[in-house]
Scaffold this active site. Structure first.
Site, PDB file in Angstrom:
ATOM      1  N   LYS A  23     -41.435   1.007 -40.946  1.00 53.80           N
ATOM      2  CA  LYS A  23     -41.942   0.072 -41.351  1.00 53.80           C
ATOM      3  C   LYS A  23     -43.264  -0.285 -40.795  1.00 53.80           C
ATOM      4  O   LYS A  23     -43.052  -0.755 -39.412  1.00 53.80           O
ATOM      5  CB  LYS A  23     -40.638  -0.503 -40.901  1.00 53.80           C
ATOM      6  CG  LYS A  23     -41.191  -2.072 -41.642  1.00 53.80           C
ATOM      7  CD  LYS A  23     -40.834  -3.467 -40.957  1.00 53.80           C
ATOM      8  CE  LYS A  23     -40.763  -4.855 -41.296  1.00 53.80           C
ATOM      9  NZ  LYS A  23     -42.145  -5.323 -41.125  1.00 53.80           N
TER      10      LYS A  23
ATOM     11  N   GLY B 277     -43.748  -3.836 -30.628  1.00 48.46           N
ATOM     12  CA  GLY B 277     -43.907  -5.298 -30.496  1.00 48.46           C
ATOM     13  C   GLY B 277     -43.685  -6.353 -29.562  1.00 48.46           C
ATOM     14  O   GLY B 277     -43.715  -5.909 -28.370  1.00 48.46           O
ATOM     15  N   GLY B 278     -43.105  -7.466 -30.154  1.00 44.65           N
ATOM     16  CA  GLY B 278     -42.874  -8.283 -29.040  1.00 44.65           C
ATOM     17  C   GLY B 278     -40.787  -8.435 -28.535  1.00 44.65           C
ATOM     18  O   GLY B 278     -40.036  -7.602 -29.392  1.00 44.65           O
TER      19      GLY B 278
ATOM     20  N   GLU C   7     -41.684  -0.208 -27.011  1.00 42.24           N
ATOM     21  CA  GLU C   7     -43.571  -0.256 -26.447  1.00 42.24           C
ATOM     22  C   GLU C   7     -43.350  -1.726 -26.721  1.00 42.24           C
ATOM     23  O   GLU C   7     -44.338  -2.569 -27.877  1.00 42.24           O
ATOM     24  CB  GLU C   7     -43.891   0.353 -27.240  1.00 42.24           C
ATOM     25  CG  GLU C   7     -45.209   0.749 -25.810  1.00 42.24           C
ATOM     26  CD  GLU C   7     -46.277  -0.387 -26.114  1.00 42.24           C
ATOM     27  OE1 GLU C   7     -46.422  -1.271 -25.343  1.00 42.24           O
ATOM     28  OE2 GLU C   7     -47.479   0.253 -27.033  1.00 42.24           O
ATOM     29  N   LEU C   8     -43.418  -2.840 -25.446  1.00 39.01           N
ATOM     30  CA  LEU C   8     -43.720  -3.863 -25.457  1.00 39.01           C
ATOM     31  C   LEU C   8     -44.917  -5.193 -25.181  1.00 39.01           C
ATOM     32  O   LEU C   8     -45.917  -3.966 -24.950  1.00 39.01           O
ATOM     33  CB  LEU C   8     -42.239  -4.867 -25.372  1.00 39.01           C
ATOM     34  CG  LEU C   8     -40.888  -4.096 -25.615  1.00 39.01           C
ATOM     35  CD1 LEU C   8     -39.725  -4.750 -25.314  1.00 39.01           C
ATOM     36  CD2 LEU C   8     -40.817  -4.079 -27.359  1.00 39.01           C
TER      37      LEU C   8
ATOM     38  N   CYS D 158     -51.795  -4.637 -25.856  1.00 39.19           N
ATOM     39  CA  CYS D 158     -50.402  -4.505 -25.132  1.00 39.19           C
ATOM     40  C   CYS D 158     -50.420  -4.065 -23.515  1.00 39.19           C
ATOM     41  O   CYS D 158     -50.309  -5.069 -22.590  1.00 39.19           O
ATOM     42  CB  CYS D 158     -49.128  -3.665 -25.653  1.00 39.19           C
ATOM     43  SG  CYS D 158     -48.426  -4.039 -27.540  1.00 39.19           S
TER      44      CYS D 158
ATOM     45  N   GLU E  53     -47.631 -13.825 -21.779  1.00 42.48           N
ATOM     46  CA  GLU E  53     -48.379 -13.113 -22.756  1.00 42.48           C
ATOM     47  C   GLU E  53     -48.618 -13.836 -24.188  1.00 42.48           C
ATOM     48  O   GLU E  53     -47.515 -14.569 -24.771  1.00 42.48           O
ATOM     49  CB  GLU E  53     -47.401 -11.712 -23.301  1.00 42.48           C
ATOM     50  CG  GLU E  53     -48.635 -10.774 -24.399  1.00 42.48           C
ATOM     51  CD  GLU E  53     -47.799  -9.548 -25.206  1.00 42.48           C
ATOM     52  OE1 GLU E  53     -48.663  -8.271 -24.995  1.00 42.48           O
ATOM     53  OE2 GLU E  53     -46.889  -9.678 -25.296  1.00 42.48           O
TER      54      GLU E  53
END
Length: 494
Positions: A178, A231-232, A253-254, A287, A386
């Protein structure tokens, strides 16, 4: 008005409409205008895609392939990307506004990731165990998990998808991707290459659309055994909740609030360029962006002067023009987010020393100036949250112990930069700083051989490198009784 390109979804080796028949607009950040339409996926479309991936994993040509054969398909895909990198780079720039020269460089290097995992495909093996039982031969093997769900963001769609796609396929899994609703086009442009490379139908599938319903349906599907999310943190919490329903394995993986630390023995010219590359490269939409610069008080003014001098000459404009050095933000909401944080920084007492607004010479698009704040309070919002844009905070320090404390005083733990010519200090600080990636006298270097990942609010698990193969496989232990004696009666005392 020119009719916009329409993108369907890719399921089971075919281009298909959404079950709703609906489309949504994708916008060019350089103009703020729509440039293509993308199929608006539904939970029914997720069901179709996951079942296709499950069938391909359970009973298809893919299942019967040797590891070496799968490796050859990955190498072929790498070759096709190498041949058409410019085409893919163009679509990525149209969709997310990153510089065409940056995307060409990234896409030219992208095949190396497929070559790396192609080479690893037939080296995924177990081991024999020196077991402490007589007449027992025990060994392990590593097996694919099954259907993988990959949720990818908008800032580097093809690169961040590759970090999931290549190891997942090398390990023998199938996948449903997605992409971000903001940037679906470049990934869909990759699908003809997947087909041309020879991957069987159902091995790779793409369902486009929004987090609700597509993301929710995908991450809570009972046939999904592995979720790879970039993503967040707020979206990640939903992913974790959804995955728990069927105990799917998850890696996240943020974001980050990465420190760039400059000691007074560093090469100041290199350090200044590293700071600029770390925060203003990709318009800060990374990131690992080095959004906090900690400068030793002895060289503070010298480094600030160098950073401002180069920042003031950055060419902002159309990302399709090779001379442009900084393009737009990916979305209008990102632009408003920058303005919000600039107001917050001023209100909390930070000193705005450069930028902080939309450039006046650009009338269209979602552009924002490279922005620099200086202050001494590491607790204000612009130093803790962030921002994901071209906003740098600069803080002075005096001692090694102090700067390690400042660097680690954050919820994140993704990346860090250290600038020093003292080898012992470099090792000491690299060990002490809480980060999954540490660059010394460089920043933003990548390789398929090196993993990436963080801790705490920056997520868990690793992508890239050999380490990620273990994220897409599970271990099986096999016990073999090598004795010629019959199995003894377990209820007879011996």
């Amino acid at each position: 008005m020119t009719e916009l390109t329409k993108y369907q979804m890719y399921i089971n080796g075919e281009w298909v409409e959404s079950s709703s028949g609906e489309y949504f607009m994708s916008y060019n950040p350089a103009t703020g205008e729509p440039w293509c339409q993308v199929a608006k996926g539904t939970s029914e479309d997720v069901e179709r895609a996951v079942k296709a991936a499950h069938r391909a994993f359970e009973n298809s040509k893919w299942t019967s392939m040797t590891y070496s054969q799968r490796g050859k398909l990955l190498r072929r895909l790498g070759d096709l990307i190498a041949e058409r990198f410019d085409h893919l780079a163009t679509y990525e720039t149209l969709d997310n506004g990153k510089l065409i020269r940056e995307m060409r460089g990234q896409l030219q290097y992208l095949p190396e990731f497929y070559y790396y995992y192609a080479g690893l495909a037939d080296k995924i093996h177990g081991e024999t165990l020196p077991i402490d039982k007589k007449d027992m031969f025990v060994f392990t093997s590593r097996e694919p998990l099954g259907v993988v769900a990959a949720i990818t963001p908008w800032n580097s769609p093809l690169y961040l998808t590759t970090l999931k796609l290549a190891p997942a396929l090398a390990a023998g899994n199938t996948i449903v991707i997605k992409p971000s609703e903001v940037t679906s086009a470049s990934l869909l442009e990759l699908m003809p290459l997947i087909e041309e490379a020879g991957f069987p139908p159902g091995v790779v599938n793409v369902v486009t659309g929004f987090g609700d319903p597509v993301g929710n349906a995908l991450t809570s599907h009972p046939l999904v055994r592995r979720i790879a999310f970039t993503g967040g943190s707020e979206s990640a919490r939903h992913v974790i909740h959804n995955s728990a329903q069927h105990f799917a394995k998850v890696t996240l993986e943020l974001g980050g609030k990465s420190p760039n630390i400059v000691f007074d023995d560093a090469d100041l010219d290199s350090a200044a360029m590293g700071i600029i590359a770390g925060i203003f490269g990709a318009s800060g939409q990374s990131c690992v962006a080095g959004s906090r610069a900690f400068l030793h008080k002895n060289i503070y003014d010298q480094v600030i002067d160098r950073v401002i001098t180069r920042t003031s000459s950055i060419v902002i404009g159309d990302p399709m023009v090779p001379e442009t050095e900084m393009g737009p933000l990916a979305t209008e909401s990102q632009l408003k987010r920058m303005e919000h944080y600039v107001r917050s920084g001023k209100e909390q007492g930070a000193n705005l020393i450069y930028g902080g607004k939309r450039p006046t010479h650009l009338k269209k698009g979602w552009y924002f100036e490279p922005t620099i704040f200086e202050h001494t309070n590491n607790q204000i919002r612009i130093a803790q949250e962030e921002i994901f844009g071209p906003v740098l905070t600069v803080i002075p320090f005096e001692t090694e112990e102090e700067v390690i404390g400042l660097a680690n005083n954050t919820n994140y733990g993704l990346a860090a930069g250290i600038w020093t010519n003292n080898l012992a200090r470099a090792h000491q600080v690299a060990k002490a700083v809480r980060a999954g990636i540490v660059w010394v006298n460089t920043y933003r270097s990548i390789s398929p051989i090196a993993s990436i990942g963080g801790s705490h609010w920056s997520g868990y698990g690793r992508e890239g490198g050999f380490e990620s193969i273990h994220e897409y496989t599970q271990s099986k232990v096999v016990w073999m009784n090598t004795s010629s004696e019959p199995m003894p009666d377990p209820f007879v005392m011996r």
